[in-house]
Design a protein around this motif. Sequence first.
Motif, mmCIF file in Angstrom:
data_model
loop_
_atom_site.group_PDB
_atom_site.id
_atom_site.type_symbol
_atom_site.label_atom_id
_atom_site.label_comp_id
_atom_site.label_asym_id
_atom_site.label_seq_id
_atom_site.Cartn_x
_atom_site.Cartn_y
_atom_site.Cartn_z
ATOM 1 N N ALA A 56 -8.135 -7.680 -35.542
ATOM 2 C CA ALA A 56 -6.775 -7.874 -36.043
ATOM 3 C C ALA A 56 -5.903 -6.635 -35.853
ATOM 4 C CB ALA A 56 -6.820 -8.257 -37.520
ATOM 5 N N GLY A 57 -6.490 -5.553 -35.333
ATOM 6 C CA GLY A 57 -5.724 -4.349 -35.058
ATOM 7 C C GLY A 57 -5.839 -3.260 -36.100
ATOM 8 N N LEU A 58 -6.767 -3.435 -37.072
ATOM 9 C CA LEU A 58 -7.003 -2.420 -38.086
ATOM 10 C C LEU A 58 -8.200 -1.574 -37.678
ATOM 11 C CD1 LEU A 58 -5.831 -5.125 -39.553
ATOM 12 C CD2 LEU A 58 -6.597 -4.007 -41.662
ATOM 13 N N TYR A 59 -8.461 -0.524 -38.423
ATOM 14 C CA TYR A 59 -9.749 0.154 -38.356
ATOM 15 C C TYR A 59 -10.720 -0.654 -39.207
ATOM 16 C CZ TYR A 59 -7.096 4.246 -36.753
ATOM 17 O OH TYR A 59 -6.274 5.099 -36.064
ATOM 18 N N GLY A 60 -11.989 -0.645 -38.832
ATOM 19 C CA GLY A 60 -12.983 -1.385 -39.591
ATOM 20 C C GLY A 60 -14.167 -0.530 -39.973
ATOM 21 N N ALA A 61 -14.608 -0.657 -41.224
ATOM 22 C CA ALA A 61 -15.814 0.029 -41.690
ATOM 23 C C ALA A 61 -16.735 -0.996 -42.341
ATOM 24 C CB ALA A 61 -15.468 1.125 -42.694
ATOM 25 N N TRP A 62 -17.989 -0.973 -41.921
ATOM 26 C CA TRP A 62 -18.995 -1.889 -42.468
ATOM 27 C C TRP A 62 -19.828 -1.148 -43.497
ATOM 28 C CZ3 TRP A 62 -24.276 -2.957 -39.873
ATOM 29 C CH2 TRP A 62 -25.006 -3.876 -40.640
ATOM 30 N N LEU A 63 -19.858 -1.651 -44.713
ATOM 31 C CA LEU A 63 -20.646 -1.070 -45.795
ATOM 32 C C LEU A 63 -22.040 -1.680 -45.759
ATOM 33 C CD1 LEU A 63 -20.748 0.764 -48.269
ATOM 34 C CD2 LEU A 63 -19.814 -1.131 -49.616
ATOM 35 N N GLY A 119 -5.531 -1.462 -51.749
ATOM 36 C CA GLY A 119 -5.450 -2.833 -52.224
ATOM 37 C C GLY A 119 -6.719 -3.582 -51.883
ATOM 38 N N ALA A 120 -6.813 -4.815 -52.353
ATOM 39 C CA ALA A 120 -8.005 -5.636 -52.135
ATOM 40 C C ALA A 120 -7.665 -6.898 -51.368
ATOM 41 C CB ALA A 120 -8.647 -6.002 -53.469
ATOM 42 N N LEU A 121 -8.570 -7.292 -50.501
ATOM 43 C CA LEU A 121 -8.493 -8.518 -49.705
ATOM 44 C C LEU A 121 -9.839 -9.208 -49.816
ATOM 45 C CD1 LEU A 121 -7.727 -10.507 -47.405
ATOM 46 C CD2 LEU A 121 -8.186 -8.663 -45.790
ATOM 47 N N SER A 122 -9.841 -10.480 -50.213
ATOM 48 C CA SER A 122 -11.100 -11.162 -50.485
ATOM 49 C C SER A 122 -11.086 -12.585 -49.959
ATOM 50 C CB SER A 122 -11.347 -11.186 -51.999
ATOM 51 O OG SER A 122 -12.447 -11.999 -52.335
ATOM 52 N N ASN A 123 -12.274 -13.095 -49.672
ATOM 53 C CA ASN A 123 -12.416 -14.496 -49.273
ATOM 54 C C ASN A 123 -12.617 -15.423 -50.463
ATOM 55 O OD1 ASN A 123 -11.919 -14.483 -46.568
ATOM 56 N ND2 ASN A 123 -14.006 -14.968 -45.924
ATOM 57 N N THR A 181 -4.158 -17.566 -50.775
ATOM 58 C CA THR A 181 -2.872 -17.040 -50.311
ATOM 59 C C THR A 181 -2.367 -17.799 -49.091
ATOM 60 O OG1 THR A 181 -3.477 -14.843 -51.127
ATOM 61 C CG2 THR A 181 -1.638 -14.964 -49.583
ATOM 62 N N LEU A 182 -3.231 -17.956 -48.089
ATOM 63 C CA LEU A 182 -2.848 -18.644 -46.859
ATOM 64 C C LEU A 182 -3.590 -19.968 -46.672
ATOM 65 C CD1 LEU A 182 -2.723 -15.601 -44.380
ATOM 66 C CD2 LEU A 182 -0.820 -16.671 -45.603
ATOM 67 N N GLY A 183 -4.574 -20.221 -47.528
ATOM 68 C CA GLY A 183 -5.346 -21.452 -47.410
ATOM 69 C C GLY A 183 -6.573 -21.305 -46.536
ATOM 70 N N PRO A 219 -7.428 -13.371 -38.193
ATOM 71 C CA PRO A 219 -6.630 -12.131 -38.190
ATOM 72 C C PRO A 219 -5.381 -12.205 -39.042
ATOM 73 C CG PRO A 219 -6.474 -13.268 -36.073
ATOM 74 C CD PRO A 219 -7.583 -13.920 -36.833
ATOM 75 N N ARG A 220 -4.854 -13.401 -39.248
ATOM 76 C CA ARG A 220 -3.635 -13.530 -40.048
ATOM 77 C C ARG A 220 -3.845 -13.075 -41.486
ATOM 78 N NH1 ARG A 220 -2.464 -19.715 -38.677
ATOM 79 N NH2 ARG A 220 -4.769 -19.672 -38.758
ATOM 80 N N VAL A 221 -5.070 -13.186 -41.964
ATOM 81 C CA VAL A 221 -5.374 -12.755 -43.326
ATOM 82 C C VAL A 221 -5.231 -11.238 -43.445
ATOM 83 C CG1 VAL A 221 -7.188 -12.652 -45.078
ATOM 84 C CG2 VAL A 221 -6.913 -14.717 -43.698
ATOM 85 N N PHE A 222 -5.754 -10.517 -42.477
ATOM 86 C CA PHE A 222 -5.654 -9.058 -42.482
ATOM 87 C C PHE A 222 -4.201 -8.611 -42.321
ATOM 88 C CE2 PHE A 222 -9.960 -10.015 -41.102
ATOM 89 C CZ PHE A 222 -10.714 -9.142 -41.871
ATOM 90 N N LEU A 223 -3.467 -9.277 -41.454
ATOM 91 C CA LEU A 223 -2.079 -8.904 -41.224
ATOM 92 C C LEU A 223 -1.223 -9.159 -42.461
ATOM 93 C CD1 LEU A 223 -1.605 -10.203 -37.563
ATOM 94 C CD2 LEU A 223 -2.290 -7.932 -38.358
ATOM 95 N N GLU A 224 -1.491 -10.255 -43.164
ATOM 96 C CA GLU A 224 -0.770 -10.531 -44.400
ATOM 97 C C GLU A 224 -1.079 -9.469 -45.449
ATOM 98 O OE1 GLU A 224 1.701 -12.330 -47.191
ATOM 99 O OE2 GLU A 224 1.563 -12.649 -45.019
#
Length: 280
Positions: free
Chosen positions: A234-241, A162-166, A192-194, A200-205
């Motif tokens: 936020a408790g995820l794995y992270g990869a920087w492109l 899925g996708a998550l964007s600012n 979505t959340l404003g 971190p709430r954005v990643f968890l959502e």
Amino acid sequence: MASSTGALAGAAVATGERAPESVLATTGQVVFDGRGALDGVLFDIDDTLVNTRAAFGAAMDGIARVYLSHLPEDRLGEVLALWRRDPDGHYRAYTRGEISLEEQRRLRANQLQTAFGAEPLTEDEFVAWDEVFEASYRAGWVAHEDALETVAAVSSLGLRVGALSNATTEHQLPKLEATGLGHVPMLVGLDTLGFGKPDPRVFLEACTRLGTDPSRTLYVGDELDLDARAAVRAGLYGAWLDRPGTRRGGVHQEDPAAASADGVVVLAGLDQLTGYLTEG
């Protein structure tokens, strides 16, 4: 296919079958970077799946022709560089919910005007400026060459995608459709959340909507602090492109050594991602 959460879920590869080179074929658990099980991958959109830098280049070329026509050809690259650097952090103020999308763009438009010797825009002039910007920007939308293949490869492992964007969902859905990525579910946007990353709430959502536990989810994005480090916090794995030649400078943190020290995987291209996925 789309799951009940709206996340793209790929079918597992049959036993004994091997996928093309650099793509893991597995019927079992997928492990990320030898660290632990992975059930899903969330992707940033701008400058991760979509070559937004090129689109901004098209937008700045359009703006320069109309509003900065006095600049010689060899200085046009400076216009794009300043726009992407956003030294006063106006876009980030927008993602924190402090100013509107229109306001951040107006502030940045006048920053360009002032920096390159033009008069600040009146309210009416900015409306016209924004129309030029938007038309040129949308015409420049194109997916990165490795985006479609990587999404397909990740999905083929049975991982949810899925996708998550600012940016807002309203803004990003047409972009995904226009670049051949309309099958990637837009799970969470700024609307979505404003507010957006790095909260971190954005990643968890996004994980909730993806249907995965954060500890078994990877987030891939092109900004070290807002994307990869924030995902790890936020408790995820992270990869920087960290695509070669694409660093912005300015307010952006772009240090591969520091990223690795923080547990972030650094990728020079999306096509490297499957190399970090192994059969558990």
